[in-house]
Design a protein around this motif. Structure first.
Motif, PDB file in Angstrom:
ATOM      1  N   GLY A  64       0.782  -1.225   0.000  1.00 45.41           N
ATOM      2  CA  GLY A  64       0.000   0.000   0.000  1.00 45.41           C
ATOM      3  C   GLY A  64       0.814   1.275   0.000  1.00 45.41           C
ATOM      4  N   ALA A 208      -3.570  10.149   0.030  1.00 50.70           N
ATOM      5  CA  ALA A 208      -4.584   9.489   0.851  1.00 50.70           C
ATOM      6  C   ALA A 208      -5.409   8.505   0.009  1.00 50.70           C
ATOM      7  CB  ALA A 208      -5.489  10.525   1.506  1.00 50.70           C
ATOM      8  N   THR A 211      -3.017   5.395  -1.222  1.00 52.35           N
ATOM      9  CA  THR A 211      -2.573   4.539  -0.129  1.00 52.35           C
ATOM     10  C   THR A 211      -3.740   3.749   0.466  1.00 52.35           C
ATOM     11  OG1 THR A 211      -0.790   6.091   0.408  1.00 52.35           O
ATOM     12  CG2 THR A 211      -1.385   4.493   2.093  1.00 52.35           C
ATOM     13  N   SER A 212      -4.861   4.427   0.717  1.00 49.49           N
ATOM     14  CA  SER A 212      -6.018   3.728   1.255  1.00 49.49           C
ATOM     15  C   SER A 212      -6.578   2.732   0.242  1.00 49.49           C
ATOM     16  CB  SER A 212      -7.100   4.726   1.674  1.00 49.49           C
ATOM     17  OG  SER A 212      -7.498   5.543   0.574  1.00 49.49           O
ATOM     18  N   MET A 215      -4.042  -0.330   0.076  1.00 53.87           N
ATOM     19  CA  MET A 215      -4.089  -1.130   1.297  1.00 53.87           C
ATOM     20  C   MET A 215      -5.400  -1.907   1.389  1.00 53.87           C
ATOM     21  SD  MET A 215      -2.324   0.911   4.446  1.00 53.87           S
ATOM     22  CE  MET A 215      -0.537   1.085   4.560  1.00 53.87           C
ATOM     23  N   LEU A 216      -6.504  -1.234   1.083  1.00 57.42           N
ATOM     24  CA  LEU A 216      -7.795  -1.895   1.147  1.00 57.42           C
ATOM     25  C   LEU A 216      -7.886  -3.007   0.100  1.00 57.42           C
ATOM     26  CD1 LEU A 216     -10.592  -2.012   2.433  1.00 57.42           C
ATOM     27  CD2 LEU A 216     -11.361  -0.308   0.758  1.00 57.42           C
ATOM     28  N   SER A 241     -12.310  -0.253  -2.949  1.00 58.67           N
ATOM     29  CA  SER A 241     -10.903  -0.083  -3.315  1.00 58.67           C
ATOM     30  C   SER A 241     -10.771   0.462  -4.735  1.00 58.67           C
ATOM     31  CB  SER A 241     -10.169  -1.420  -3.201  1.00 58.67           C
ATOM     32  OG  SER A 241      -8.862  -1.336  -3.727  1.00 58.67           O
ATOM     33  N   LEU A 244     -11.712   4.145  -4.843  1.00 58.70           N
ATOM     34  CA  LEU A 244     -10.631   5.011  -4.332  1.00 58.70           C
ATOM     35  C   LEU A 244      -9.518   5.169  -5.366  1.00 58.70           C
ATOM     36  CD1 LEU A 244     -10.418   3.622  -0.683  1.00 58.70           C
ATOM     37  CD2 LEU A 244     -11.156   5.927  -1.342  1.00 58.70           C
TER      38      LEU A 244
END
Length: 484
Positions: A64, A208, A211-212, A215-216, A241, A244
């Motif tokens: 991530g 933001a 990365t989110s 990771m998700l 995901s 995003l």
């Protein structure tokens, strides 16, 4: 700027040794725990479901944060971020080695993933800047790719040796002397560089989102084996995901200082190399996991015996990477070498689709570990193509993006193959097959799908990639350009 104590040539190759050692630690740490997992479970009281978090807690921040870390390297300086990442990783390794509860170990593994992301995100950016001459760069990439390819196999053997001889704590504590040595050697070996500054590219919103989203996405993939592909958990989090990441893409097209300038994907060779890398790593990493399961659960090998039995794969990949890859790439081009390597890998996977329940190591498995040497051709070629169009100011970003695709491919491949294999095993057992035959049938399906992924990678290589135009040899550089 202080001068280096080594000659320019020796300085560059000393730096390559430092960078390769860091990549070796990153890959090795992802596989070394697989052998020690039963001992950790007994000692710390992990549940069967909770045990998977020893691996997942490392992979999620690693995958991530790579893209963000790569861009930060361009902004604050790649040498600075490399040293900071190694410091975090080393400290977290000590914390993991001293863990007395499952929660503390998982937290330490997460920090290890953060440190690995910070350090490994910039290594290719430093490498391609140091080795400006195409022939030297090809040789350097061959050495670098060998350490990454061999790390997983070495991790399995080392994990078994340390766990049996000492205790599982030492699979983490061994990183302390290695990490300290890498940082001490990096201070004189790595060139100083000055980033452009956070104001030049501090896209907080983009950071933001990506990365989110990453990771998700990785979390969703690694939990597929528990929830299933069509569960509300998988579909809901997977959709979030993707939303995003789509928002991140829109943001990058409009932001004044984007975290990831989309121009980096305009190169046909670069975007094609990323697609081939995703397909190939999905097949290769799942190959390693599934073969290890087959050898232990069907053939009855011990964990250490499995690692030793797979050593010929690491040796064959290493020999081809170090002795043949650079020469062939310089003579025939990276695309030709990539295609040749993929053909060998397809042969290895096709062979595995026929392995019997009572396989003989010499006649049934050893040929596979020789054919898998194609990875020693594929990985360096992909690295060269994936970094081929990176500008100096984007080298850290390109490095982070390349490694991000690698981590996503590895996580996705393992999730897909283990889920397919498990479903097939259940179906075969319901039909009355014994355990060994059912397991073998499930692994045959995983190998078949892996072969299909490699065929798709070969198709992309032939239809999308083009041989790059000849590049004039540039003068070797002693340091990363300042002010980028």
């Amino acid at each position: 700027m202080p001068s280096l104590s080594l000659s320019p040539l020796r300085s560059r190759w000393a730096a390559l040794g430092v960078l390769s050692a860091t990549m070796l630690m990153t890959i090795l740490d992802g596989s070394i725990v697989t052998v020690a997992a039963p001992a950790i479970q007994d000692d710390l009281g992990f549940s069967p479901a909770g045990l998977s978090w020893i691996m997942n807690a490392y992979l999620i921040p690693l995958g991530g944060l790579l893209l963000l870390a790569g861009r930060l390297g361009d902004l604050v300086g790649r040498r600075t971020l490399f040293l900071a990442g190694n410091a975090v990783f080393t400290a977290a390794s000590v914390l993991a080695g001293a863990a007395t509860t499952s929660g503390l170990l998982i937290a330490a593994r997460f920090l290890q993933g953060v440190g690995s992301a910070l350090a490994s995100a910039v290594v290719l950016g430093i490498l391609v800047t140091l080795f400006a001459d195409p022939r030297e760069r090809t040789k350097a990439i061959g050495v670098f790719s060998f350490t990454g390819a061999a790390g997983a196999s070495i991790g399995q053997v080392l994990g078994g040796v340390l766990t049996d001889a000492l205790s599982w704590h030492w699979i983490f504590l061994i990183n302390l002397p290695i990490g300290l040595a890498v940082m001490l050697l990096a201070l004189p070996a790595l060139p100083r560089d000055r980033g452009a500054g956070l104001a030049a590219g501090a896209d907080v919103a983009g950071a933001a989102l990506v990365t989110s989203g990453l990771m998700l996405g990785i979390y969703t993939v690694v939990k597929v084996e528990r929830y299933g592909w069509l569960s509300a958990h998988t579909l809901g989090l997977g959709a979030l995901s993707l939303l995003l990441l789509a928002g991140f893409t829109v943001r990058q097209a409009r932001a004044a200082t984007p975290l990831m300038p989309l121009r980096i994907l305009r190169s046909r060779n670069v975007s094609g190399a990323y697609a081939v890398q995703l397909l190939t790593l999905s097949a290769m990493f799942s190959f390693q996991v599934i073969v290890a399961l087959y050898m232990q659960q069907v053939l009855g090998y011990s964990a250490l015996g499995t690692g030793l039995a797979m050593l010929p794969a690491a040796v064959s990949i290493g020999a081809v990477s170090l002795l043949a890859s650079a020469r062939l790439s310089n003579r025939f081009g990276e695309r030709f070498v990539l295609v040749a390597g993929l053909v060998l890998l397809i042969g290895a996977m096709a062979w595995l689709t026929t392995v019997p329940v009572d396989a003989n190591y010499v006649t049934d498995l050893l040929p596979v570990f020789i054919l898998i040497s194609g990875g020693g051709l594929v990985l360096p070629s992909l690295t060269g193509l994936g970094m081929s169009s990176a500008r100096p100011e984007d080298a850290g970003l390109a490095s982070g993006l390349f490694n991000t695709v690698q981590q996503v491919g590895m996580a996705l491949g393992v999730a897909v193959m283990t889920t397919l294999a498990a479903s097939r095993v259940e179906s075969l057992r319901a039909d009355g097959r014994d355990t060994a035959a059912a397991l073998t049938g499930g692994y045959h399906l995983a190998f078949t799908v892996s072969a299909g992924l490699l065929v798709a990678a070969l198709a992309v290589s032939l239809l999308v990639l083009r041989r790059p135009a000849p590049v004039a040899a540039a003068a070797p550089v002693e340091s990363v350009p300042t002010g980028v």
